[in-house]
Design an enzyme around this catalytic site. Structure first.
Site, mmCIF file in Angstrom:
data_model
loop_
_atom_site.group_PDB
_atom_site.id
_atom_site.type_symbol
_atom_site.label_atom_id
_atom_site.label_comp_id
_atom_site.label_asym_id
_atom_site.label_seq_id
_atom_site.Cartn_x
_atom_site.Cartn_y
_atom_site.Cartn_z
ATOM 1 N N PHE A 52 32.833 41.524 33.562
ATOM 2 C CA PHE A 52 32.700 42.536 32.127
ATOM 3 C C PHE A 52 33.955 43.286 31.910
ATOM 4 O O PHE A 52 34.698 43.141 30.900
ATOM 5 C CB PHE A 52 31.401 43.113 32.160
ATOM 6 C CG PHE A 52 31.451 44.293 30.935
ATOM 7 C CD1 PHE A 52 31.668 44.088 29.506
ATOM 8 C CD2 PHE A 52 31.102 45.715 31.291
ATOM 9 C CE1 PHE A 52 31.616 45.240 28.871
ATOM 10 C CE2 PHE A 52 31.161 46.601 30.536
ATOM 11 C CZ PHE A 52 31.379 46.292 29.215
ATOM 12 N N ILE A 53 34.235 44.181 32.850
ATOM 13 C CA ILE A 53 35.415 45.183 32.442
ATOM 14 C C ILE A 53 36.534 44.443 32.774
ATOM 15 O O ILE A 53 37.627 44.533 32.107
ATOM 16 C CB ILE A 53 35.294 46.545 33.083
ATOM 17 C CG1 ILE A 53 34.014 47.105 33.283
ATOM 18 C CG2 ILE A 53 36.419 47.522 33.217
ATOM 19 C CD1 ILE A 53 33.858 48.512 33.923
ATOM 20 N N ASP B 148 38.435 35.419 40.966
ATOM 21 C CA ASP B 148 37.081 35.977 40.506
ATOM 22 C C ASP B 148 36.272 34.711 41.046
ATOM 23 O O ASP B 148 36.482 33.502 40.843
ATOM 24 C CB ASP B 148 36.743 36.025 38.939
ATOM 25 C CG ASP B 148 35.559 36.701 38.588
ATOM 26 O OD1 ASP B 148 35.480 37.736 37.998
ATOM 27 O OD2 ASP B 148 34.459 36.396 39.115
ATOM 28 N N ALA C 199 38.428 50.271 41.622
ATOM 29 C CA ALA C 199 37.210 50.441 40.740
ATOM 30 C C ALA C 199 36.131 51.301 41.568
ATOM 31 O O ALA C 199 35.517 50.497 42.192
ATOM 32 C CB ALA C 199 36.652 49.221 39.783
ATOM 33 N N TYR D 2 24.654 51.054 47.373
ATOM 34 C CA TYR D 2 25.738 50.843 46.323
ATOM 35 C C TYR D 2 26.532 52.013 46.281
ATOM 36 O O TYR D 2 27.832 51.994 46.687
ATOM 37 C CB TYR D 2 24.986 50.641 44.985
ATOM 38 C CG TYR D 2 26.078 50.613 44.037
ATOM 39 C CD1 TYR D 2 27.179 49.561 43.923
ATOM 40 C CD2 TYR D 2 25.827 51.084 42.718
ATOM 41 C CE1 TYR D 2 28.054 49.589 42.799
ATOM 42 C CE2 TYR D 2 26.785 50.938 41.615
ATOM 43 C CZ TYR D 2 27.784 50.121 41.875
ATOM 44 O OH TYR D 2 28.677 50.219 40.584
#
Ligand code: UDP
Length: 324
Positions: free
Chosen positions: A11-12, A31, A117, A149
């Protein structure tokens, strides 16, 4: 600049790919499509300066080759989404910890700038909003999967900062706060795509808990613009930087706003956290960024309001019936 974007079909990452290409840069995407999608980047195929590789960062020979050909690495490949994290904690920890370790190791060998990130999730249960980058991280017990997480991303941050302090590898750690926009899927639990899809399909809107918890949502275009500006700011090197928005909204109000903006007749249903996620699940009541640092570094100001975000997400799902 030639940029390597791990997670560039996510998404980002896909929005960053687009923004860098539009700025005249070259983009290499790596990816494995674990949570990303080829559809996110198919419109970029064939553009001059764009190249993608469907593979994982654990393919170290390929990773090293791509880093070698790049001026900067945007390490956006990660396991994300509270639902995914709760359901697949092993994958979460391995992807986040191992993935970042190999990216930093190879970038260090060639001293290439790495943007790591991270997430506002690392602030954990700290109730002292707004969160400044040097605030304490307050985690729960290791038996509650959600914290895996937060801890895995905190380890990523520690490792990135360690490379900077010990080996002078230029790194920038960015903490994203509830980033939203077109192409974000509801599959991993994120609230806005879920609410919008439910409203458009005429299904009940699922508010978890009592809905009084709040979040501050940021449009992905604001986030991407900030990331690009930060890599051009030498004072950002070695820093942890919040990227978010100060407009706060409760989940109850968000549900009402989605209903109003879609014109949906859906009902709102409240689901206890232990049914929505797992028994013992802990949510944070508020999550608001302190934006003083990023404002000082790059003159950051968000351009998109929550209504802009909702408008964009609604248009996105309307163009994709049956609202997937
Ligand atoms: N949430 C909700 N309904 C959903 C999905 C999420 O009420 O269908 C709530 C969730 O419990 C949290 C907030 O919305 O309080 C934001 O959730 P999200 O997973 O988008 O991001 P988080 O801030 O938890 O990482």
């Amino acid at each position: 600049m030639r940029a390597l974007i791990t997670g560039g079909a996510g998404f980002i990452g896909s929005h960053l790919s687009e923004a860098l290409l539009a700025g005249g840069h070259q983009v290499l995407v790596l990816d494995n499509l674990a949570t990303g999608s080829i559809e996110n980047i198919s419109h970029l195929e064939g553009r001059p300066g764009f190249e993608y590789h469907i593979d994982t960062v654990s393919n170290e020979p390929l990773l090293a080759e791509l880093i070698g050909r790049s001026d900067a690495v945007f390490h956006f490949a990660a396991a994300v989404g509270v639902k995914l994290i709760v359901e697949q904690p092993v994958l979460t920890i391995e992807t986040n910890v191992h993935g970042t370790a190999v990216v930093l190791k190879h970038a260090d060998a060639m001293k290439k700038l790495v943007v790591v990130a991270s997430t506002s999730e690392v602030y954990g249960k700290n109730g002292d909003v707004p969160f400044r980058e040097d605030a304490d991280l307050v985690m729960g017990a290791t038996t509650t999967h959600r914290w895996a997480y937060a801890c895995s991303k905190a380890i990523d941050e520690f490792l990135a900062l360690a490379y900077w302090h010990e080996r002078k590898l230029p790194v920038i750690v960015v903490r994203f706060f509830n980033t939203v926009g077109p192409r974000q899927t509801g599959r991993y639990g994120m609230v806005i795509p879920n609410f919008v899809q439910q409203a458009l399909a005429g299904e009940p809107i699922t508010v978890f808990g009592d809905g009084t918890q709040s979040r501050s949502f940021t449009h992905v275009a604001d986030v991407v613009r900030a990331v690009v500006a930060l890599v051009h700011e030498p004072r950002a090197i070695g820093q942890v930087v919040n990227i978010g928005c100060s407009e706060e909204v409760t989940i109850n109000t968000l549900a009402e706003r989605v209903l109003a903006m879609t014109g949906s007749a859906s009902s709102i249903t409240r689901i206890p956290y232990d049914q929505a996620y797992e028994s013992g699940f802990e949510d944070m009541p508020r999550r608001v960024p302190d934006l003083a640092k990023i404002t000082e570094l790059i003159g950051y100001r968000t351009r998109f309001t929550l209504d802009d975000i909702l408008g964009d997400v609604i248009s996105y799902f309307r163009s994709r019936p049956p609202y997937t």
